[in-house]
Scaffold this active site. Structure first.
Site, short mmCIF file in Angstrom:
data_model
loop_
_atom_site.label_atom_id
_atom_site.label_comp_id
_atom_site.label_asym_id
_atom_site.label_seq_id
_atom_site.Cartn_x
_atom_site.Cartn_y
_atom_site.Cartn_z
N LYS A 67 5.33 0.19 -11.52
CA LYS A 67 5.41 -0.30 -10.13
C LYS A 67 4.04 -0.59 -9.53
O LYS A 67 3.92 -1.42 -8.61
CB LYS A 67 6.17 0.69 -9.25
CG LYS A 67 7.66 0.74 -9.55
CD LYS A 67 8.36 1.64 -8.54
CE LYS A 67 9.85 1.65 -8.77
NZ LYS A 67 10.57 2.42 -7.73
N ALA A 131 6.39 14.34 -2.91
CA ALA A 131 5.32 13.41 -2.53
C ALA A 131 5.02 12.43 -3.66
O ALA A 131 3.88 12.03 -3.86
CB ALA A 131 4.07 14.19 -2.15
N ALA A 134 8.86 7.82 -4.91
CA ALA A 134 10.07 7.68 -4.09
C ALA A 134 9.82 8.12 -2.67
O ALA A 134 10.25 7.47 -1.71
CB ALA A 134 11.22 8.47 -4.71
#
Length: 276
Positions: A67, A131, A134
Site C-alpha cells: 500500500k 496503530a 488499518a
C-alpha cells in the site's frame, strides 16, 4: 468495451475482492473482469507494475504489503491517500495513474449504515485500538467525516503520534483504555489480535451498556472481543462490512457508479463461514 480491474498484493489467493467486484460489475451491467495479480516479493514489484501499465488495465486495488510501495509509481494522490500515506485503489484517469485510499471512508460508511444515530453527535467519544495501517485509514476516515472526539490507544505512543500527524486527538496506553473503557461510546479494534485465535487486545469488563464495539478482524466472524462486548450489553459491528464498503467506494471511483450492496453482507458471512 470491457473494463479490466485487478487486485495486487501477497498473499491474496483467498481474497473475497474478486467475488465482490465481479458482483458489482454484474449489478451495474458493466462488462469487465476483476482478477488477482500476486507479487511474491518487492524485488520484482517495479517489473510487475510496468506489466500492468502495459496491459492497459483500468484500475486496481492494492493490499498488503504494497500500500505504500505503490506510491512512487503513481502520478498523483487524492487528499485521503495523502493524509493516510497509503493507497488501496488506483484508477487510470486520462494518462495518469491516480492513487486513492477507500479503507477509512469505507469503514466509516459501514459503521454509519449500521448505526445511523452516530451522525447525530460528531462529538461522540471514539476509541481506536491499535496503530497499524488499518488504524491510520480509519482515523483519517473519521476525521474527514467530521468526528472530533478521537482517542488512539496502543503499546507504542510514537506510532499513534505518526497516525495523528498534527490532527486533534488524544493518545493513551492500552492499560488506560481498558481501565477507562466506560468513557467511550464507540470502540474500534483495528489490530490483528483475535484473528483465528481466542485472544483480545483489552478486556471489556467495564464496557458501558449500549456502546458500539467494532472489530475489523473477520476470521472468525465473531471474535472473542465481540463476544465479550455482546455479553456486556454492547452493540457489535462485524469487520467484514469494511471490506464490502471500501470495495464499493473503489468501484465508484473506477466507474462513477454507486452500486447497490443489498444482500451482499449475508452472502459474505456465508463465504467467510465456508457455507458457500
Amino acid at each position: 468495451m470491457s473494463l479490466k480491474f485487478k487486485l495486487i498484493g501477497y498473499p491474496i489467493k483467498h481474497s473475497l475482492s474478486p467475488w465482490i467486484q465481479t458482483t458489482f460489475l454484474e449489478r451495474s451491467g458493466i462488462k469487465g473482469s476483476y482478477t488477482l495479480h500476486e507479487i511474491a516479493n518487492e524485488g520484482i514489484f517495479e517489473e510487475e507494475i510496468n506489466k500492468l501499465k502495459a496491459a492497459e488495465v483500468n484500475g486496481f486495488n492494492i493490499t498488503v504489503p504494497y500500500k505504500e510501495t505503490i506510491i512512487p509509481y503513481l502520478d498523483r494522490l487524492d487528499v485521503t491517500a495523502e493524509r493516510v500515506g497509503a493507497v488501496n485503489t488506483v484508477a487510470l484517469e486520462g494518462n495518469d495513474w491516480v492513487g486513492y485510499n477507500t479503507d477509512g471512508v469505507g469503514y466509516v460508511q459501514a459503521l454509519r449504515d449500521k448505526f445511523p444515530d452516530m451522525d447525530g453527535n460528531k462529538d461522540v467519544p471514539i476509541l481506536i485500538l491499535g496503530a497499524g495501517g488499518a488504524a491510520r485509514g480509519i482515523f483519517h476516515g473519521l476525521v474527514l467525516a467530521g468526528f472530533k472526539n478521537l482517542t488512539l490507544a496502543n503499546r507504542t505512543r510514537s506510532k499513534c503520534e505518526n497516525i495523528i500527524n498534527g490532527a486533534d486527538a488524544s493518545i493513551i496506553t492500552l492499560a488506560e483504555a481498558e481501565k477507562n473503557i466506560a468513557a467511550f461510546d464507540v470502540i474500534i479494534q483495528t489490530s490483528s489480535v483475535g484473528m483465528n485465535e481466542a485472544e483480545q487486545i483489552i478486556d471489556l469488563s467495564n464496557l458501558r451498556q449500549g456502546a458500539i464495539v467494532s472489530d475489523i478482524v473477520y476470521q472468525p466472524l465473531v471474535t472473542q472481543f465481540l463476544k465479550q462486548a455482546e455479553e456486556k450489553g454492547g452493540r457489535i459491528h462485524y469487520g467484514h462490512t469494511m471490506l464490502l464498503y471500501q470495495a464499493q467506494k473503489a468501484f465508484e471511483i473506477w466507474t462513477n457508479k454507486n452500486v447497490n450492496v443489498e444482500g451482499m453482507d449475508e452472502e459474505m458471512i456465508a463465504k467467510i463461514k465456508g457455507d458457500k
